[in-house]
Design an enzyme around this catalytic site. Structure first.
Site, PDB file in Angstrom:
ATOM      1  N   HIS A   4      -2.044   3.956  -0.993  1.00  0.00           N
ATOM      2  CA  HIS A   4      -1.882   4.614   0.483  1.00  0.00           C
ATOM      3  C   HIS A   4      -1.998   5.965   0.607  1.00  0.00           C
ATOM      4  O   HIS A   4      -1.251   6.469   1.553  1.00  0.00           O
ATOM      5  CB  HIS A   4      -0.809   3.940   0.927  1.00  0.00           C
ATOM      6  CG  HIS A   4      -0.548   2.379   1.025  1.00  0.00           C
ATOM      7  ND1 HIS A   4      -1.889   1.529   0.920  1.00  0.00           N
ATOM      8  CD2 HIS A   4       0.363   1.446   0.930  1.00  0.00           C
ATOM      9  CE1 HIS A   4      -1.204   0.257   1.132  1.00  0.00           C
ATOM     10  NE2 HIS A   4      -0.034   0.056   0.974  1.00  0.00           N
ATOM     11  N   HIS A  20      -0.535  -1.115   8.267  1.00  0.00           N
ATOM     12  CA  HIS A  20       0.501  -1.832   7.388  1.00  0.00           C
ATOM     13  C   HIS A  20       1.788  -2.541   8.088  1.00  0.00           C
ATOM     14  O   HIS A  20       2.995  -2.332   7.746  1.00  0.00           O
ATOM     15  CB  HIS A  20       0.940  -0.625   6.391  1.00  0.00           C
ATOM     16  CG  HIS A  20       1.429  -1.297   4.996  1.00  0.00           C
ATOM     17  ND1 HIS A  20       2.687  -1.830   4.993  1.00  0.00           N
ATOM     18  CD2 HIS A  20       0.875  -1.225   3.716  1.00  0.00           C
ATOM     19  CE1 HIS A  20       2.879  -2.223   3.705  1.00  0.00           C
ATOM     20  NE2 HIS A  20       1.909  -1.715   2.946  1.00  0.00           N
ATOM     21  N   GLU A  41      -3.367  -6.899   5.483  1.00  0.00           N
ATOM     22  CA  GLU A  41      -4.018  -5.743   5.713  1.00  0.00           C
ATOM     23  C   GLU A  41      -5.600  -6.016   5.849  1.00  0.00           C
ATOM     24  O   GLU A  41      -5.916  -6.146   4.490  1.00  0.00           O
ATOM     25  CB  GLU A  41      -3.589  -4.570   4.574  1.00  0.00           C
ATOM     26  CG  GLU A  41      -2.069  -4.205   4.691  1.00  0.00           C
ATOM     27  CD  GLU A  41      -1.435  -3.914   3.572  1.00  0.00           C
ATOM     28  OE1 GLU A  41      -1.917  -2.927   2.998  1.00  0.00           O
ATOM     29  OE2 GLU A  41      -0.490  -4.643   2.947  1.00  0.00           O
TER      30      GLU A  41
END
Ligand code: BGC
Length: 379
Positions: free
Chosen positions: A136, A207, A345
């Site tokens: 991420h 997220h 996601e």
């Protein structure tokens, strides 16, 4: 189960957070206190943005990470239910142990193997924050960034942020916008854009942790889930895709017909063992609704709330909250207990910069990355 470790390196100095972190918590079930989301980070003023539609649905956002803080939609009794997990103070999001609640992740969502990739013969090295890989966008990514927020009327807010060249190891000054729109048919639309001044890789997603029975209402194991895909990308023990596109048929990953999340989650299966449950990218079949891929349908067993996800993205990461461990306290005072939230996601596939057979995530100067995802709520 694989142990997840987030390192704190550099974060304390990277953020200068002032004011309002210790405000009295005057939040009720339906109200967040504006002052708990005020203050300034890295010189950027923080605000709690509230969107409403004519049906009474409501969503709140902070520009810290361009996050969704809450999302209230009606359940089968007509009561508004907050289906997104989060915190009631902006400062609580500043937590390297659990940094992703409701946030935008980027510039590259999910993992890049060993924090390395090559573009035009040049190798780039990123900080590795997850078992030797980059997850991420690294330690700060864009989730700990102070985005600029601008609200436009009652139902639209746009956040903008430029990640400076090489700041998190990625080439290029990458300028991103994320627009959230709460429509009158109870959909949350998310539009993303990005441009760069050097060839780079971009894979933005949101997220949010969802619990359609309401935040803090127990596990998501009895939610019903259907994913409109026949294949997924299996991973190695560090959750990097092996490159294989595997069929879901005959495996616990078969969500092609609706089933409860708990049905097969405890099966003896190497992939489930690696993820500690579901933590995998599904390849969307491309069932089109209004030119978008129908990605998934999730239904809360107690609330009757149904969420349909539509996207321009080719993949969907289904993460069943396997690392939730009662380390933080959510808005309504409940702990983030094991599997009491899940993430869906919309994305390009993890580790795409290193996998030639995955759809490309390269963004060139002069191009504009745009992508749209819709989370639509009904009963
Ligand atoms: C990843 C998980 C990770 C989680 C963090 C998900 O997108 O796939 O592996 O633990 O984010 O909250």
């Amino acid at each position: 189960m694989m142990k997840k470790t987030f390192l704190l390196v550099g974060l304390a100095t990277a953020l200068s957070w002032t004011a309002c972190q210790n405000q009295a918590n005057k939040t009720t079930d339906t109200e967040l206190s504006d002052s708990s989301f005020a203050g300034s980070i890295d010189g950027q003023e923080m605000t709690l943005f509230t969107l409403k539609n004519e049906k009474g649905a409501k969503a709140t956002f902070t520009n810290f990470g361009a996050r969704i803080v809450s999302l209230w939609v009606p359940d089968k009794e007509g009561n508004l239910t907050d289906v997104v997990l989060g915190f009631n103070k902006a400062g609580d999001y500043n937590n390297p142990e659990e940094p992703y609640y409701g946030t935008i992740v980027g510039p590259f969502g999910n993992r890049i193997a060993k924090g390395k990739f090559t573009l035009d013969g040049e190798e780039y090295t990123l900080p590795t924050n997850n078992g030797g890989n980059t997850l991420h966008g690294g330690f700060k990514g864009v989730h700990f960034a102070a985005w600029e927020g601008k609200q436009d009327g009652d139902n639209k807010v746009t956040f903008s942020y430029t990640l400076p060249d090489k700041n998190e190891g990625f080439p290029g000054n990458i300028s991103m916008t994320v627009t959230y729109k709460l429509t009158d048919d109870n959909a949350l639309e998310i539009d993303y854009t990005a441009t760069t001044d050097k060839k780079t890789v971009v894979n933005l997603t949101n997220h949010a942790y969802f619990n359609l029975n309401g935040e803090g209402s127990g596990t998501i194991l009895d939610h019903s889930l259907q994913i409109y895909g026949d294949q997924y990308t299996p991973v190695d023990s560090t959750l990097i895709p092996t490159g294989e596109l595997a069929t879901v048929k005959g495996t616990p990953f078969d969500f092609s017909q609706a089933k409860t999340i708990g049905k097969d989650i405890e099966q003896q299966d190497e992939q489930l063992r690696y993820g500690g449950g579901y933590d995998h990218n599904f390849i969307l079949r491309g069932d089109k609704v209004d030119n978008l891929n129908h990605a998934a349908t999730l239904i809360g067993d107690k609330s009757g709330i149904k969420m349909d996800i539509y996207t321009e993205e080719p993949g969907l990461q289904f993460y069943s909250g396997n690392f939730m461990a009662e380390k933080v306290t959510l808005k309504n005072g409940k702990k983030d207990a094991f599997r009491t939230g899940l993430c869906l996601e919309t994305q390009h596939f993890p580790d795409a910069p290193n996998q030639a057979n995955f759809p490309s995530t390269v963004l060139e100067p002069g191009q504009t990355y745009t992508t749209k995802s819709i989370y639509k709520f009904s009963l």
